[in-house]
Write a protein that holds these residues in place. Sequence first.
Motif, short mmCIF file in Angstrom:
data_model
loop_
_atom_site.label_atom_id
_atom_site.label_comp_id
_atom_site.label_asym_id
_atom_site.label_seq_id
_atom_site.Cartn_x
_atom_site.Cartn_y
_atom_site.Cartn_z
N GLY A 55 5.39 41.90 -15.75
CA GLY A 55 3.57 42.73 -15.80
C GLY A 55 2.68 41.07 -16.14
O GLY A 55 2.72 39.95 -17.02
N HIS A 56 0.87 42.30 -16.17
CA HIS A 56 0.10 40.59 -16.98
C HIS A 56 -0.54 41.43 -17.84
O HIS A 56 -0.36 42.95 -18.33
CB HIS A 56 -0.92 40.40 -15.98
CG HIS A 56 -1.37 39.31 -16.63
ND1 HIS A 56 -3.00 39.71 -16.88
CD2 HIS A 56 -1.91 37.77 -16.36
CE1 HIS A 56 -3.52 38.40 -16.99
NE2 HIS A 56 -3.06 37.42 -16.50
N VAL A 57 -0.94 40.68 -19.40
CA VAL A 57 -1.48 41.63 -19.64
C VAL A 57 -2.83 42.36 -20.25
O VAL A 57 -2.88 42.56 -21.04
CB VAL A 57 -2.13 40.25 -21.74
CG1 VAL A 57 -0.59 39.85 -22.09
CG2 VAL A 57 -2.60 38.83 -20.81
N LYS A 186 -6.70 38.77 -13.14
CA LYS A 186 -6.01 40.46 -13.05
C LYS A 186 -5.27 40.62 -12.02
O LYS A 186 -5.61 39.79 -10.83
CB LYS A 186 -8.04 41.44 -13.61
CG LYS A 186 -8.55 40.93 -11.69
CD LYS A 186 -10.08 41.13 -12.39
CE LYS A 186 -10.43 41.24 -11.16
NZ LYS A 186 -11.79 42.17 -11.00
N ILE A 187 -5.00 41.91 -12.07
CA ILE A 187 -4.35 41.63 -10.50
C ILE A 187 -5.24 42.45 -9.95
O ILE A 187 -5.89 43.15 -9.61
CB ILE A 187 -3.26 43.16 -10.90
CG1 ILE A 187 -1.80 42.83 -11.80
CG2 ILE A 187 -2.43 43.53 -9.72
CD1 ILE A 187 -1.43 43.27 -12.16
N ALA A 188 -5.77 41.78 -8.47
CA ALA A 188 -5.87 42.59 -7.74
C ALA A 188 -5.55 43.65 -6.32
O ALA A 188 -6.22 44.18 -5.62
CB ALA A 188 -7.00 41.59 -6.56
N HIS A 189 -4.48 43.14 -6.39
CA HIS A 189 -3.49 44.61 -5.40
C HIS A 189 -2.05 44.15 -6.01
O HIS A 189 -1.56 42.92 -6.35
CB HIS A 189 -4.09 43.97 -3.68
CG HIS A 189 -3.06 44.74 -3.03
ND1 HIS A 189 -3.67 46.46 -3.14
CD2 HIS A 189 -2.14 44.70 -2.66
CE1 HIS A 189 -2.88 47.75 -2.70
NE2 HIS A 189 -1.87 46.02 -1.76
N SER A 190 -1.38 45.35 -5.47
CA SER A 190 0.36 45.25 -5.58
C SER A 190 0.86 45.75 -4.42
O SER A 190 0.16 46.59 -3.97
CB SER A 190 1.11 45.34 -6.75
OG SER A 190 0.00 47.34 -7.46
N ALA A 191 2.02 45.75 -3.88
CA ALA A 191 2.28 46.38 -2.99
C ALA A 191 4.66 46.19 -3.19
O ALA A 191 4.59 45.35 -3.21
CB ALA A 191 2.10 45.94 -1.68
N ASP A 317 -7.15 29.69 -6.09
CA ASP A 317 -8.23 31.14 -5.72
C ASP A 317 -7.42 31.78 -6.25
O ASP A 317 -8.10 32.81 -6.75
CB ASP A 317 -9.26 31.03 -4.96
CG ASP A 317 -8.52 30.48 -3.31
OD1 ASP A 317 -7.10 30.91 -3.85
OD2 ASP A 317 -9.72 31.09 -2.44
N HIS A 318 -6.68 32.33 -6.14
CA HIS A 318 -5.98 33.09 -6.28
C HIS A 318 -4.37 32.86 -6.42
O HIS A 318 -3.39 31.57 -6.31
CB HIS A 318 -5.64 33.77 -5.33
CG HIS A 318 -5.17 33.82 -4.02
ND1 HIS A 318 -4.98 33.51 -2.94
CD2 HIS A 318 -3.63 34.27 -3.31
CE1 HIS A 318 -5.04 33.06 -2.09
NE2 HIS A 318 -3.72 33.08 -2.06
N VAL A 319 -3.29 33.64 -6.92
CA VAL A 319 -1.56 33.44 -7.90
C VAL A 319 -1.37 35.31 -6.67
O VAL A 319 -1.67 36.26 -6.60
CB VAL A 319 -1.42 33.26 -8.73
CG1 VAL A 319 -0.01 33.38 -9.00
CG2 VAL A 319 -2.05 32.02 -9.71
N MET A 339 -2.71 37.98 -7.19
CA MET A 339 -3.90 37.71 -9.00
C MET A 339 -4.92 36.55 -8.68
O MET A 339 -4.99 35.69 -8.05
CB MET A 339 -3.48 37.84 -10.00
CG MET A 339 -2.20 38.91 -10.61
SD MET A 339 -0.56 37.91 -12.31
CE MET A 339 0.43 36.95 -10.39
N VAL A 340 -6.63 37.17 -8.95
CA VAL A 340 -7.50 36.52 -8.95
C VAL A 340 -7.78 36.36 -10.48
O VAL A 340 -7.44 37.32 -11.70
CB VAL A 340 -8.31 37.44 -8.62
CG1 VAL A 340 -8.08 37.48 -6.76
CG2 VAL A 340 -8.96 38.53 -8.86
#
Length: 405
Positions: A55-57, A186-191, A317-319, A339-340
């Motif tokens: 994950g991300h902090v 930050k996480i914009a979406h996960s699937a 612009d995103h990862v 992530m954006v």
Amino acid sequence: MNIAATGNNDDLQIMRDLIRDHQDGFALPRHFYTSQAVYEHDIKAYWNHNWIWVGHVSQIPEPGDYFLFEYGPESIIVVRDRENIVRAHLNVCRHRGSRVCLKESGKAKLFSCPYHAWTYELNGRLRGGRAMGPDFNPADYGLFAANVRVFQGLIFICVADNPPPIDEGLARLAPLTEPYGLERLKIAHSASYPVPANWKLALENYMECYHCAPSHKDYSRSHSLKDPRELEELIAPLKERSVGAGLQPVNLELTGGDAAGPAADIYYRRYPLFPGYKTGSKSGEPLAPLLGQLSGFDGGTTDIQIGPLNNFLAYSDHVVGYRFVPRSMQETDIQIIWMVDQDAEEGRDYDKEMLTWLWHVTSLDDERIIRHNQEGVNSHRFVPGPLAEMEWGIRDFYHGYLRLV
């Protein structure tokens, strides 16, 4: 090799015999994808001894924030403790083994086992074991700790006592990824896309683009990896644009124990999108604000691998983060995380449906082709064929996998 002629019914011994006889440059035999014993050995010997991106902090910004990450039979609590340290604990009570934490994420002051109420501090120390008698020492029964590395906001864990060395590789990768501002994501979406296949087939599929042109029509409209000849023609112009946008046009490839020094597998390569595409979108137009320190769109994307199990694509612009998480011998979750920049707001700075379109449709393609791959491998008539030149990533994976298992 005629397995039936060996007279040996032990699945792991069969696996060892197959490893001994494996021909370099060929796919693995069906046994590696159809044996329950081999699957359980994969978890114990490979997954438990590699770094896993969990994950991300931004998911745990304050002390007490936590989330769970699970693979195979393992469950890991990732938490920010009272001293603001990111920690990871195996979600296994030291009393009789119950899961301690049951919710996928939340905020906690303590972790209390729901079975017999043993209570643990956020740092994993056992605070109290109820009615255990005068000779019981709580200091001996803290939660088992997993190793943690936080790299530019990305959280990695390894449950092994002696995890593979990764710090040198991360230090060499750091200046290349710094312009993206990964710590500001930050996480914009996960699937999650469940696929009825062994985890190795899912991972192998990601490691080659030999299948991209016939299997990923949408991806192939924008990404030049599908054709090495077109890719080569577009690389030189991309390097000039990358420098102008604030990126270093340098490739990096480190593998554990290579001549460059000890390192877990680290891979970084920026490659061109086709003309007219600034990012991985349907129209080619930007999807979100520029990341980090970037000053413009160079028309490329970056493949990043940190350890053999963790893959990322960094657009300007995103990862997008990719994981292939084993659930059982032939059940795997393809997990995608978009992530954006942390300041980007949905509806104002990005449209979630447009942001996720490409890797959603690509993952649906992947579920289909991996499912059919497993169905064919299940046949007793399957015989491993030779790998194509574009499948070099699978060959590299085999080298590491076969050494470890």
